[in-house]
Design a protein around this motif. Structure first.
Motif, PDB file in Angstrom:
ATOM      1  N   SER A  86       0.828  -1.213   0.000  1.00 22.69           N
ATOM      2  CA  SER A  86       0.000   0.000   0.000  1.00 22.69           C
ATOM      3  C   SER A  86       0.863   1.264   0.000  1.00 22.69           C
ATOM      4  O   SER A  86       0.498   2.265  -0.609  1.00 22.69           O
ATOM      5  CB  SER A  86      -0.967  -0.001   1.177  1.00 22.69           C
ATOM      6  OG  SER A  86      -0.295  -0.148   2.391  1.00 22.69           O
ATOM      7  N   GLU A  87       2.013   1.235   0.646  1.00 20.18           N
ATOM      8  CA  GLU A  87       2.918   2.391   0.615  1.00 20.18           C
ATOM      9  C   GLU A  87       3.498   2.588  -0.776  1.00 20.18           C
ATOM     10  O   GLU A  87       3.635   3.718  -1.244  1.00 20.18           O
ATOM     11  CB  GLU A  87       4.037   2.224   1.635  1.00 20.18           C
ATOM     12  CG  GLU A  87       3.586   2.328   3.068  1.00 20.18           C
ATOM     13  CD  GLU A  87       4.672   1.953   4.067  1.00 20.18           C
ATOM     14  OE1 GLU A  87       4.706   2.600   5.127  1.00 20.18           O
ATOM     15  OE2 GLU A  87       5.464   1.024   3.798  1.00 20.18           O
ATOM     16  N   LEU A  88       3.827   1.484  -1.451  1.00 22.20           N
ATOM     17  CA  LEU A  88       4.349   1.585  -2.814  1.00 22.20           C
ATOM     18  C   LEU A  88       3.286   2.145  -3.762  1.00 22.20           C
ATOM     19  O   LEU A  88       3.589   2.969  -4.630  1.00 22.20           O
ATOM     20  CB  LEU A  88       4.827   0.214  -3.304  1.00 22.20           C
ATOM     21  CG  LEU A  88       6.049  -0.362  -2.589  1.00 22.20           C
ATOM     22  CD1 LEU A  88       6.267  -1.808  -2.989  1.00 22.20           C
ATOM     23  CD2 LEU A  88       7.281   0.475  -2.881  1.00 22.20           C
ATOM     24  N   GLN A  95       2.960   6.101  -5.920  1.00 22.05           N
ATOM     25  CA  GLN A  95       2.672   6.319  -7.333  1.00 22.05           C
ATOM     26  C   GLN A  95       1.447   7.201  -7.560  1.00 22.05           C
ATOM     27  O   GLN A  95       1.217   7.686  -8.664  1.00 22.05           O
ATOM     28  CB  GLN A  95       2.455   4.973  -8.038  1.00 22.05           C
ATOM     29  CG  GLN A  95       3.652   4.046  -7.966  1.00 22.05           C
ATOM     30  CD  GLN A  95       4.909   4.671  -8.523  1.00 22.05           C
ATOM     31  OE1 GLN A  95       4.903   5.190  -9.636  1.00 22.05           O
ATOM     32  NE2 GLN A  95       5.993   4.639  -7.764  1.00 22.05           N
ATOM     33  N   LEU A  96       0.663   7.410  -6.544  1.00 22.62           N
ATOM     34  CA  LEU A  96      -0.554   8.219  -6.647  1.00 22.62           C
ATOM     35  C   LEU A  96      -0.253   9.628  -6.149  1.00 22.62           C
ATOM     36  O   LEU A  96      -0.507   9.961  -5.002  1.00 22.62           O
ATOM     37  CB  LEU A  96      -1.682   7.595  -5.824  1.00 22.62           C
ATOM     38  CG  LEU A  96      -2.059   6.168  -6.192  1.00 22.62           C
ATOM     39  CD1 LEU A  96      -2.992   5.586  -5.145  1.00 22.62           C
ATOM     40  CD2 LEU A  96      -2.696   6.124  -7.568  1.00 22.62           C
ATOM     41  N   LYS A  97       0.278  10.426  -6.996  1.00 24.66           N
ATOM     42  CA  LYS A  97       0.772  11.744  -6.585  1.00 24.66           C
ATOM     43  C   LYS A  97      -0.311  12.658  -6.015  1.00 24.66           C
ATOM     44  O   LYS A  97      -0.108  13.309  -5.019  1.00 24.66           O
ATOM     45  CB  LYS A  97       1.449  12.435  -7.776  1.00 24.66           C
ATOM     46  CG  LYS A  97       2.608  11.654  -8.350  1.00 24.66           C
ATOM     47  CD  LYS A  97       3.704  11.488  -7.332  1.00 24.66           C
ATOM     48  CE  LYS A  97       4.874  10.733  -7.961  1.00 24.66           C
ATOM     49  NZ  LYS A  97       5.696  10.072  -7.023  1.00 24.66           N
TER      50      LYS A  97
END
Length: 140
Positions: free
Chosen positions: A77-79, A83-85
């Motif tokens: 979830s952190e990765l 990616q979701l800026k």
């Protein structure tokens, strides 16, 4: 005969109004207490996350599992969040949970995405038939 019909109609309206008001009262003052009392942590998480996050990630125990030799110790979830800026990601995770448990949460997702979830920009998409079949197998 006409009097009886009017009485039944009035009772019907009274019943509907009573049920409606009871639902509002329960939702406002008793719902969260019931969730806490029954230890429904995931529903509490969903309730708190769906109003403040753009995306909810339903994770299972491997979300936070890393190996000794892994160079990156971030959870899945952190990765994804990296990616979701411009989007906020809320994670609902429970160790060793079966996919069917998430099914009940997913049934309530309409509150988060609205009635036409497919039209929502943040609605998750299954990208191909292989992934679709994989998800179906989890749920069976």
């Amino acid at each position: 005969m006409k009097q009886t019909g009017i009485k039944f109609a009035a009772l019907g309206v009274l019943l509907v109004v009573s049920l409606f008001l009871s639902n509002i009262i329960y939702s406002k003052w008793f719902y969260k207490d019931d969730l806490i009392e029954t230890d429904a942590k995931m529903l509490l998480d969903l309730d708190s996350l769906q109003n403040v996050n753009d995306i909810i990630y339903f994770a299972e125990s491997s979300n936070a599992t890393t190996g000794y030799y892994d160079t990156c110790k971030k959870s899945i979830s952190e990765l994804i969040a990296d990616q979701l800026k411009n989007k906020s990601l809320g994670t609902i995770q429970h160790a060793a949970i079966h996919a069917k448990t998430y099914l009940e949460l997913i049934k309530n997702i309409r509150q988060f995405y609205g009635e036409d979830a497919e039209l929502c920009y943040n609605y998750g998409k299954i990208i191909n038939e292989k992934q679709f079949n994989r998800i179906i197998n989890y749920l069976q």
